[in-house]
Write an enzyme that holds these catalytic residues in place. Structure first.
Site, PDB file in Angstrom:
ATOM      1  N   GLU A  45      50.915   0.495  28.920  1.00  0.00           N
ATOM      2  CA  GLU A  45      50.771  -0.690  28.077  1.00  0.00           C
ATOM      3  C   GLU A  45      49.285  -0.962  27.942  1.00  0.00           C
ATOM      4  O   GLU A  45      48.577  -1.103  28.939  1.00  0.00           O
ATOM      5  CB  GLU A  45      51.356  -1.901  28.797  1.00  0.00           C
ATOM      6  CG  GLU A  45      52.760  -2.259  28.437  1.00  0.00           C
ATOM      7  CD  GLU A  45      53.185  -3.496  29.220  1.00  0.00           C
ATOM      8  OE1 GLU A  45      52.429  -4.481  29.243  1.00  0.00           O
ATOM      9  OE2 GLU A  45      54.250  -3.443  29.841  1.00  0.00           O
ATOM     10  N   ASP A  56      49.321 -15.040  31.016  1.00  0.00           N
ATOM     11  CA  ASP A  56      48.664 -14.213  32.022  1.00  0.00           C
ATOM     12  C   ASP A  56      48.010 -15.016  33.133  1.00  0.00           C
ATOM     13  O   ASP A  56      47.513 -16.116  32.927  1.00  0.00           O
ATOM     14  CB  ASP A  56      47.599 -13.331  31.356  1.00  0.00           C
ATOM     15  CG  ASP A  56      48.244 -12.195  30.584  1.00  0.00           C
ATOM     16  OD1 ASP A  56      49.028 -11.455  31.192  1.00  0.00           O
ATOM     17  OD2 ASP A  56      47.975 -12.078  29.385  1.00  0.00           O
TER      18      ASP A  56
END
Ligand SMILES: Cc1ncc(COP(=O)(O)O)c(C=O)c1O
Lengths: 256, 601
Positions: A45, A56
Site C-alpha cells: 500500500e 491516522d
C-alpha cells in the site's frame, strides 16, 4: 490481485506492507518497493500524504508531514510509479484521502492509476454511501476499490459492503486510528471470524499490528495482515531488517 | 455541461431567476403559457446576455415565425407541429424540431430531421429512467440518437432531471411545468432546477443527493467507516428529538432560564447617526451567558447526547467561546468534557482556557499543523473515532458530517426567529439587510435561516480577510476557496492545487478556519447570500467605533460584521433597516485589544 484469492484458497496468509510515499524523498519510493518485494510481502500500500489525515495516528501523520515538506503530491507519486522500469510482481495499492482525488479529478485519477500500474485504491474517508463519486471511473480503468469494515459496522451495512467487495476487505482491528498498539481483544478475533465467514474475498486485518504477538493472535482468523506504522517507522529509522521476522511470521507456511 | 432551457416564461419577475440558465422559451402557440410577440420582446430585453431566446410554434406559417424572429428577437425556433422541411429551411436562425416518441418508428423519424436539434417530448409522462410505461427512454439509446443534438423535455423536475441527464447525456434539458407552483413559474424552483443540472462536478452523487444531508451538492458524510455508525445514530436520534415537543420544551427552558434569552434587538441610535444611512439594529448574542451565541448550540447538543445515553463529550474550540460554552453545559449537566484547542489559540485566548479548566473540563493542547481550529477539529475527530461508543462529539459550528450542519443551524436559528419577531414588532416590516460574521458559519446560518425565503431581505455573510485576501494570510474561504472535502463534508476550502488544506489566518481565533459550512456554500452557489471579507485592521477599527458609540465592546469575530455593515450602510437610505448579529462580547479579546489598540487617540 487474482493471486490474493488463490492464496486464500490454498490457506496461505498475505502480508500487506504500508509505506508513506516520499517519506525521506520521493526517490526513496522505488527502493522501498523493491526492498519490500524482495522481502516476500504479498502487496504494498502506497500512502499519499495529506494535510489532515484524521484516520491516522502520529507515526503515519508525521511521515506524511515529512513527505509534504519534500513537496510530494499525488501527481508526482503516480508519475514516479509510471516511470518504473523494474519488474513489479506484486499488487500496488494507493491509499489516499478523498480531497486530493477530488482536486486531481476522479476520472483522471483512475486513468493515471492505471498508467502507473496501480491495482487497487483505498480511500479511508470515502464511506460506502458516497463511493459513486469515484467508483465508476475506477471500474472503467479496471482498478479495484478496497472496502473497509470496522468493529462498529452494523450487520446490515456489513452485508451491503461485502457485496461490493473486490480484491480484499480491509478489516480494521481497532476502534481508533492507525498506530502501534499493545493488545487486541477477544472481540477483535470474533469480528474477524464474522467478516471472514461472510466475505466473498480475502479478509485482511489492519491498524495497530506491529508485533509477533499480534500475528500469533490474529493469524488464524484472517487471510492476511496489513502492517503500516511499524514499517513506516522502520524505514524512517533505517532499520528495515527488524521487520523481516514479522513478514516471515505471517507468510511462512507451517508443515501440517 | 448539460444546458438548461426554462420554457413558457410570462412574467418579468421570473426573468431574474434565470441566472445560470442557457435558454429561455416563449410560447407563441395556443397554450396556457402563450404570450404575444410584444410581451416576449419586453421579457427578452430583461434577460441576461448570452442566453438563447427560443420561440415555440405549432404549425405557424413562415411569415409569423419570421416576424417573431425579427421582433423579439429570437436566436432559435422550436417547432412542435408537422412543419415541412421546406419551412425549416426558410428559418434564418437555428431550429429545434420536437417529436413525441412512443415507438421505434418515431425515433427513426427523429433521426431524419433536418433541424439543428431534436427535442423529445413525452406529453403527460414523467421521466422514469428507462422503465416508463407510456414512454420508453431506452428507445433513444437503441436508435442511437446523437446526444449532441438531443434536447429532452416532458415531465422533468428537480426530482428526475439528474437521472434523465445520466441516462441520456443530452445537449439540453427543457423544463416548464416542473418549475411551476399552481400553474405559475416559481423562482425558487427554477433556481433549484438550474443548480441541479449544473451540478456535473458531482455527477455521481445523485443517489446520495436525494438523501438528507446535502445542500445542493454540498454536505454529506465523508467520515471513516468507524464513525459511520455514530453518525447514523446521531442522524436518527436528532430526527426524533427535533419532532419531540418534550425535548424542544426542555431546550427552550434552558435557553430562557439559564442562557437568559430572549436577547434584545437593540436600536443603535448613535451608530445610525454616525453612519448617516439606514436604521441600525443589533441582535445581542453578546448578552448570552458565557458571552456568545455558541451556548445555544452547546445546550441543544448536550441534551441530545444525554438522550442518546452518552455522558462523555468531546469538542474542539477556536476562540474558546465554544469550549467555554461546552464546558459550562457539561458542568451544569454533569457530563465528562474534553476540549481540543490549538496551541496558538491557547496563547491568544488565555482567559478562556482558564475558564474551561475552572469549569472542570480537560483542555488538550494541539501542536500539530497550524495549531489552530482546523487541527483541533482533527484531534477531536480522532478522539471521537477512538471513543465513539460512549462519547458525543459536540461540534461548535455548522460544519462536519450530516447531521451536524443541519442540527447546529436548527439550534442557532433561535437567533433569526427572535430577530424576525422583534423587527416586525418594532418596525412592522422585515429588515432590508442582515449581516453576520462567518467562521464555520453557525451564528450566520442561525441568523439567516428564518429569512432565506424572504427575497426582499439582503443577507450578507462576512469572512475574515486577515491581512488581505490577496495575501496568503486570510480566512476568506467563500471569497477565495475552492470545492473539496474536509472534516466530513463536501464544502469550500482554502487549499493548494494538490488538495492539501492550507492554513487560515485571522486576528480573530473564531474565524481562523480554512473551510465553511456546506449550507453557506450552497446558498452562495445559488446566489441567495452574498459573502464579503473584512481585514484585521478594519475589524479592529470597528471595535473602537462600536465601543465608543454604543457602549458595547464586541468580540473580534462580530467586529467583522460591524465593519462590513458600515460599508453597506453607506449605500443605503434613511428609511431602510439594517440588522447586525453581534455574535459575542469582547471580554475574551481584551488582551489583543490592549496590545493592538495601545495608545489609541
Ligand atoms: C463570538 C463569536 N462569533 C463568531 C464565531 C464564529 O463561528 P461561527 O461562524 O460558527 O458563528 C465565534 C467562534 O468562535 C465566536 O466566538
Amino acid at each position: 490481485m487474482k493471486r490474493l484469492a488463490a492464496m486464500k484458497d490454498k490457506g496461505s496468509k498475505a502480508f500487506v506492507a504500508y509505506i508513506m510515499a516520499g517519506d525521506g524523498g520521493l526517490d526513496k519510493l522505488r527502493s522501498q518497493v523493491e526492498t519490500l518485494q524482495r522481502s516476500g510481502v504479498t502487496a504494498i500500500e502506497i500512502g499519499i500524504p495529506f494535510s489532515d489525515p484524521v484516520a491516522d495516528g502520529p507515526v503515519i501523520e508525521e511521515a506524511g508531514n515529512r513527505a509534504l515538506k519534500n513537496g510530494v503530491t499525488l501527481d508526482k507519486v503516480l508519475l514516479e510509479m509510471k516511470s518504473w522500469d523494474f519488474e513489479v510482481k506484486i499488487p500496488l495499492v494507493i491509499m489516499t484521502y478523498l480531497n486530493p482525488v477530488i482536486c486531481y479529478g476522479a476520472e483522471r485519477f483512475a486513468e493515471s492509476c492505471k498508467e502507473a500500474g496501480v491495482s487497487a485504491v483505498i480511500i479511508p474517508d470515502l464511506p460506502f454511501e458516497h463511493q459513486r463519486l469515484v467508483s465508476p471511473y475506477l471500474k472503467a480503468a479496471g482498478i479495484m476499490l478496497i472496502q473497509l469494515v470496522t468493529l462498529t459496522t452494523t450487520e446490515n451495512r456489513l452485508r451491503d459492503i461485502l457485496q461490493e467487495a473486490e480484491g480484499f476487505v480491509y478489516a480494521v482491528t481497532v476502534t481508533g486510528i492507525t498506530g502501534v498498539r499493545d493488545e487486541f481483544t477477544e472481540e477483535v478475533k470474533a469480528f474477524m471470524k464474522t467478516v471472514r465467514a461472510k466475505s466473498p474475498v480475502p479478509v485482511y486485518a489492519g491498524f495497530g499490528i506491529s508485533k509477533l504477538e499480534h500475528v500469533d493472535l490474529l493469524r488464524d482468523d484472517v487471510d492476511g495482515l496489513i502492517v503500516g506504522s511499524a514499517i513506516v517507522k522502520a524505514f524512517h529509522e533505517g532499520e528495515f531488517s527488524g521487520i523481516q521476522p514479522l513478514i516471515h511470521a505471517v507468510t511462512q507456511t507451517y508443515p501440517v | 455541461m448539460t444546458r438548461v432551457k426554462i420554457c413558457g416564461l410570462q412574467e418579468v419577475e421570473h426573468v431574474t431567476a434565470l441566472d445560470g440558465a442557457d435558454a429561455a422559451g416563449f410560447v407563441f402557440a395556443p397554450s396556457r403559457r402563450r404570450i404575444s410577440i410584444e410581451k416576449a420582446a419586453r421579457l427578452a430585453a430583461e434577460l441576461p446576455e448570452g442566453i438563447e431566446k427560443i420561440g415555440v410554434f405549432v404549425n405557424s406559417g413562415l411569415e409569423e415565425i419570421l416576424e417573431a424572429v425579427e421582433k423579439v428577437p429570437l436566436t432559435m425556433v422550436q417547432l412542435h407541429g408537422d412543419e415541412s422541411d421546406e419551412l425549416i429551411r426558410g428559418i434564418p436562425v437555428k431550429t429545434i424540431q420536437a417529436f413525441s416518441i412512443r415507438k421505434l418508428e418515431d425515433v427513426e423519424k427523429l433521426n431524419r430531421s433536418i433541424a439543428d436539434f431534436v427535442l423529445v417530448d413525452a406529453p403527460g409522462t414523467r421521466f422514469r429512467g428507462g422503465s416508463g410505461k407510456t414512454f420508453d427512454w431506452s428507445l433513444l439509446a437503441e436508435a442511437a440518437v446523437d446526444p449532441g443534438r438531443l434536447i429532452v423535455a416532458g415531465g422533468l423536475d428537480a426530482g428526475n432531471v439528474r437521472s434523465a441527464i445520466d441516462a441520456l447525456g443530452p445537449y439540453m434539458v427543457d423544463v416548464s411545468s416542473g418549475v411551476e407552483t399552481d400553474g405559475k413559474k416559481d423562482s425558487h424552483k427554477i433556481q433549484e432546477f438550474i443548480s441541479l443540472v449544473k451540478d456535473d462536478s458531482m455527477q455521481n452523487m445523485k443517489e446520495t443527493k436525494v438523501e438528507a444531508g446535502f445542500f445542493g451538492r454540498f454536505g454529506g458524510q465523508f467520515v471513516p467507516e468507524t464513525l459511520m455508525k455514530a453518525v447514523k445514530e446521531l442522524e436518527a436520534a436528532y430526527a426524533e428529538a427535533k419532532e419531540d415537543p418534550e425535548f424542544q420544551k426542555t431546550y427552550h427552558d434552558y435557553l430562557k432560564e439559564y442562557v437568559g434569552r430572549e436577547q434584545p434587538l437593540t436600536f443603535a441610535a448613535r451608530l445610525t447617526e454616525a453612519w448617516g444611512g439606514p436604521k441600525v439594529y443589533l441582535k445581542r448574542e453578546d448578552l448570552n451567558h458565557t458571552g456568545a451565541h455558541k451556548i445555544n448550540n452547546a445546550i441543544g447538543q448536550a441534551l441530545l447526547a444525554i438522550r442518546m445515553g452518552k455522558r462523555k463529550i468531546v469538542a474542539e474550540t477556536g476562540a474558546g467561546q465554544h469550549g467555554v460554552a461546552t464546558a459550562t453545559i457539561c458542568a451544569l449537566l454533569d457530563l465528562d468534557c474534553v476540549i481540543f484547542m490549538g496551541e496558538e489559540d491557547i496563547r491568544r485566548q488565555q482567559l478562556n482556557v482558564f475558564r474551561m479548566k475552572l469549569l472542570g473540563a480537560k483542555v488538550e493542547s494541539v501542536t500539530k499543523g497550524s495549531a489552530t481550529l482546523k487541527d483541533a477539529v482533527n484531534e477531536a475527530l480522532r478522539y471521537w473515532v477512538a471513543n465513539v461508543e460512549d462519547t458525543h462529539y459536540l461540534i461548535g459550528s455548522a460544519l462536519g458530517p450530516h447531521p451536524f450542519p443541519t442540527m447546529v443551524r436548527d439550534f442557532q436559528s433561535v437567533i433569526g426567529k427572535e430577530t424576525r419577531t422583534q423587527i416586525l414588532e418594532k418596525e412592522g416590516r422585515l429588515p432590508d439587510v442582515i449581516l453576520a460574521c462567518v467562521g464555520g458559519g453557525s451564528n450566520a446560518i442561525g441568523m439567516f435561516h428564518p429569512f432565506i425565503t424572504d427575497e426582499s431581505v439582503r443577507l450578507i455573510g462576512v469572512e475574515a480577510a486577515g491581512e488581505g485576501v490577496d495575501t496568503d494570510r486570510h480566512a476568506a474561504t467563500l471569497t477565495k476557496g475552492s470545492e473539496g472535502v474536509l472534516h466530513g463534508s463536501y464544502m469550500k476550502l482554502l487549499q493548494d492545487e494538490n488538495g492539501q488544506v492550507q492554513e487560515a489566518h485571522s486576528i480573530s481565533a473564531g474565524l481562523d478556519y480554512p473551510g465553511v459550512g456546506p449550507e453557506h456554500v450552497h446558498l452562495e452557489d445559488i446566489g441567495r447570500i452574498e459573502y464579503k471579507a473584512v481585514t484585521d485592521e478594519e475589524a479592529l477599527a470597528s471595535v473602537i467605533g462600536m465601543s465608543r458609540l454604543e457602549g458595547i465592546i464586541p468580540a473580534l469575530e462580530s467586529a467583522h460584521a460591524i465593519a462590513e455593515a458600515e460599508k453597506t450602510a453607506a449605500g443605503m437610505g434613511r428609511d431602510e433597516i439594517l440588522v447586525i448579529c453581534v455574535s459575542g462580547r469582547g471580554d475574551k479579546d481584551m488582551a489583543i485589544y490592549a496590545d493592538r489598540l495601545e495608545g489609541l487617540a
